[in-house]
Structure formats: structure tokens, C-alpha cells
Design a protein around this motif. Structure first.
Motif, short mmCIF file in Angstrom:
data_model
loop_
_atom_site.label_atom_id
_atom_site.label_comp_id
_atom_site.label_asym_id
_atom_site.label_seq_id
_atom_site.Cartn_x
_atom_site.Cartn_y
_atom_site.Cartn_z
N GLY A 64 0.45 -1.20 -0.28
CA GLY A 64 0.50 -0.39 0.34
C GLY A 64 0.80 1.54 0.12
O GLY A 64 0.49 1.99 -0.36
N LEU A 65 2.29 1.22 0.70
CA LEU A 65 2.88 2.47 0.64
C LEU A 65 3.70 2.07 -0.44
O LEU A 65 5.15 2.84 -0.44
CB LEU A 65 3.68 2.92 2.06
CG LEU A 65 2.91 2.46 2.98
CD1 LEU A 65 3.42 2.79 4.54
CD2 LEU A 65 1.79 4.24 3.15
N ILE A 66 3.87 1.96 -1.33
CA ILE A 66 5.24 1.30 -2.66
C ILE A 66 5.66 2.94 -3.12
O ILE A 66 6.13 2.51 -3.90
CB ILE A 66 4.54 -0.02 -3.30
CG1 ILE A 66 5.62 0.10 -4.32
CG2 ILE A 66 3.16 0.66 -4.11
CD1 ILE A 66 6.78 -0.80 -3.76
N TYR B 258 8.34 4.04 -4.21
CA TYR B 258 9.17 4.37 -5.79
C TYR B 258 7.82 5.44 -6.67
O TYR B 258 7.16 4.59 -6.82
CB TYR B 258 8.75 2.86 -6.19
CG TYR B 258 9.97 2.02 -5.71
CD1 TYR B 258 11.64 2.43 -5.99
CD2 TYR B 258 9.69 1.13 -4.55
CE1 TYR B 258 12.69 1.78 -5.93
CE2 TYR B 258 11.28 0.58 -4.99
CZ TYR B 258 12.07 0.53 -4.73
OH TYR B 258 13.29 -0.14 -4.09
N PRO B 259 8.01 6.36 -6.19
CA PRO B 259 7.24 7.25 -6.93
C PRO B 259 6.78 7.02 -8.40
O PRO B 259 5.52 7.23 -8.94
CB PRO B 259 7.54 8.98 -6.37
CG PRO B 259 8.13 8.59 -5.72
CD PRO B 259 8.87 7.47 -5.56
N ASN C 162 3.39 6.25 -13.55
CA ASN C 162 3.19 7.08 -11.96
C ASN C 162 2.87 5.52 -11.50
O ASN C 162 1.98 4.93 -11.77
CB ASN C 162 2.31 9.04 -11.85
CG ASN C 162 1.95 9.13 -11.18
OD1 ASN C 162 2.87 7.93 -9.74
ND2 ASN C 162 0.95 10.12 -10.77
N THR C 163 3.96 5.80 -9.81
CA THR C 163 3.41 4.42 -9.54
C THR C 163 1.94 4.14 -8.97
O THR C 163 1.32 3.25 -9.27
CB THR C 163 4.33 4.27 -8.25
OG1 THR C 163 5.81 4.36 -8.59
CG2 THR C 163 3.96 2.98 -7.77
N GLN C 164 1.27 5.75 -8.28
CA GLN C 164 -0.06 5.22 -7.78
C GLN C 164 -1.37 5.51 -9.20
O GLN C 164 -2.00 4.21 -8.86
CB GLN C 164 -0.47 6.63 -7.38
CG GLN C 164 0.24 7.35 -6.08
CD GLN C 164 -0.56 8.34 -5.28
OE1 GLN C 164 -0.58 9.02 -6.20
NE2 GLN C 164 0.30 8.60 -4.34
#
Length: 325
Positions: A131-133, A137-138, A154-156
Motif C-alpha cells: 500500500g505504501l509502494i 517508488y513514486p 506514475n506508481t499510483q
């Protein structure tokens, strides 16, 4: 005319072949079993009475929300998480099991390290990490190492909450399934592979036609248990956070109407229903791979091939006199 000795002469009113008396067998009594059965029946009766008469269970609320739209949607997301996670886990587990049995020490080391890490850390911690990846790694970039970037994301946008939940569950489960698959492969005697290689069969065909069908008897039962465990482990995806599964849906309704117990019962009943269906499917899969081995599954009997028709003018082959039958 011969004269019999007095001690050997037959006597009247004596049956020559008398039968022994019937033994009256008295069955063994088991008072302990009856006492234990009475206690179990009493306990079940008390539990049933409590479920029926206790108004705090609020069975009317359970019936109202059992088929609620949010609950049904949560069931769909839970099943989707379970299926996708198990697919990823099975694929990785097969690869890891083969790597663990490889003659290459690098493959064995990588497989061992994977199993060591994912079995050694809690699944909740792994879900929080995924969940915090995007914080770690943005941006995901593809290109030449220490050189220009060719493509970036974009990682998100790539690793959404659903993708993170599937990855977290699937990678964690792959470590456990890898050991199950390795145990199944090792249960097959190596002599069968050697015999198949002596017949000129390819290794891929040997694995698909000889090794795996026998190893599945060992692999299927624990894999079924792991699938049922995965179904219930999806309740932890709130750590990602993913908020569409069955547990979160029922908790959300309970937070609005302040009735947590009836909604917990709703979630438990649905988990029990889905688990029961999975157990039925596991039974038939075990029955299929246990043909001819397990006592409750008879081996399939194939019809005998018909003898070839006799060619006109050719006498049928006969056995030699000295040939054993």
C-alpha cells in the motif's frame, strides 16, 4: 461275523455327530460413549436455545442485510481477490518448486530466499508495504541502467489499491504453495522418471503425463486448504487500503446503524457458504486424482479390445505343448 469290543460298540440313543452349543455373545458396553454423546447433545441444545431465544442476535437485521447490495458487491470483490491471488500464487509456486529441485545452485538459492522471506514476514505487514509502494517508488521507469529513461509511469496509476492487494496476497501465498508443490513432486519415485527417460519421452511430457498426475494427490488437499485460507485472508486488505471486500462492506454498514453483531453474523454466514462450496469442489478434485489409489474411488475399467478378425485361409496361432498356459 465279527464281534465288537464292549467299549467300541455303538450305543443306542447317542448322536454320532453332535453340534457344539451356540455361544451367546454379549456385546461390549461403552458407557463413556453414551455419556459423551449425551453431553454433546445437551451442549448443542443449549447453543440452539441461545441462538433462538437471545434477542441480541437481531436475526431480523441479519435477514434484512443478508442480500444487501453492498454485501453482494463485497462478495464479488472478495471472490475476485481470491481467484486472482491464487492464480498468481500457483504460477509462482510451480516455478519456485522447479527451481528448488534444479541442479543449478543459483536457482535453488533464489527459490529458498523467496520462500524464506515471504513465509517469515506477516501478510499484514506485506500488505501495508504494498500500500505504501508509491511512497518508496513514486515513479516506475524503464530504460538503460544508469542511463536515459525510455518509459516511465506514475506508481499510483499502475499499482492501485486493488493491484496492491492482489500482489500482496499472491506473493505471500506463493511461498506456502511452493513448499506444497515441492512435497508433491518429491513424493513420486524417481525411478518412474528414469524409466520414462529410458523409453525416450521428453522431460516436459514426463512431467505432464507421469509425475504431475501422481503428485496431484498430495498437492490438491493442502492447496484446497490454502484456497479457503486465502478467501478469509482477503479480510486483511484494509491494510492496503482496499475498501470493497465483504468484511469492510459489513463493517461499514455496522458503523452506520450501530449494530455490529448482526453484520458480523452476515459476513460469517457468507464466508461459511462460500467455504462450503469450495470444500465440495475440493472433494471432487481429490476424487478425480485419487482414482485407483484411494479406497473410496475405484479405478476406471476400460473395455477390453476386441480380438482382430481372422484372415481367411490363415489358421489361428496355437500354443506349443511345452508352453505354459
Amino acid at each position: 461275523m465279527s464281534i465288537l469290543a464292549p467299549e467300541t460298540a455303538p450305543r443306542k440313543n447317542v448322536v454320532a455327530h453332535s453340534r457344539p452349543e451356540m455361544i451367546i455373545a454379549v456385546p461390549v458396553r461403552h458407557p463413556g460413549r453414551w455419556a459423551a454423546a449425551a453431553l454433546i447433545v445437551l451442549f448443542v441444545g443449549l447453543v440452539a436455545q441461545s441462538l433462538v431465544t437471545n434477542p441480541n442476535f437481531r436475526w431480523d437485521v441479519v435477514g434484512t442485510y443478508f442480500m444487501d447490495v453492498l454485501v453482494i458487491q463485497g462478495i464479488g470483490w472478495t471472490l475476485l481477490l481470491t481467484v486472482l491471488s491464487m492464480v498468481i500464487a500457483v504460477v509462482l509456486a510451480i516455478l519456485l518448486a522447479f527451481m528448488r529441485q534444479s541442479e543449478n545452485p543459483l536457482f535453488r538459492s533464489v527459490s529458498w530466499a523467496w520462500v524464506w522471506f515471504f513465509r517469515g514476514t506477516p501478510v499484514y505487514t506485506q500488505l501495508v508495504f504494498w500500500g505504501l509502494i508509491s511512497v518508496l517508488y513514486p515513479k516506475i521507469a524503464l530504460g538503460v541502467p544508469f542511463g536515459p529513461e525510455l518509459l516511465s509511469f506514475n506508481t499510483q496509476d499502475v499499482v492501485t489499491a486493488f493491484v496492491a492487494a492482489v500482489l500482496g496476497l499472491g506473493l505471500n501465498e506463493s511461498a506456502y504453495l511452493a513448499e506444497i508443490f515441492r512435497a508433491g513432486l518429491k513424493s513420486v519415485d524417481t525411478g518412474q522418471m528414469e524409466a520414462a527417460e529410458a523409453l525416450g519421452m521428453r522431460k516436459s511430457k514426463i512431467m505432464w503425463r507421469i509425475i504431475l498426475p501422481q503428485a496431484m494427490r498430495i498437492i490438491v488437499p493442502p492447496t484446497g486448504n490454502e484456497t479457503i485460507g486465502m478467501l478469509k485472508t482477503t479480510s486483511l486488505v484494509l491494510a492496503v487500503p482496499f475498501t470493497l471486500d465483504l468484511t469492510f462492506a459489513t463493517n461499514g454498514i455496522a458503523n452506520r446503524n450501530y449494530l455490529p453483531i448482526p453484520l458480523l453474523i452476515v459476513a460469517a454466514l457468507w464466508y461459511l457458504l462460500i467455504t462450503s462450496l469450495l470444500m465440495v469442489g475440493q472433494y471432487y478434485v481429490e476424487r478425480h486424482f485419487g482414482k485407483g489409489v484411494d479406497n473410496f474411488v475405484p479405478a476406471p475399467i476400460k473395455a477390453a479390445k476386441k480380438a482382430p478378425a481372422r484372415v481367411a485361409g490363415v489358421a489361428p496361432a496355437t500354443k506349443d505343448k511345452d508352453e505354459p498356459a
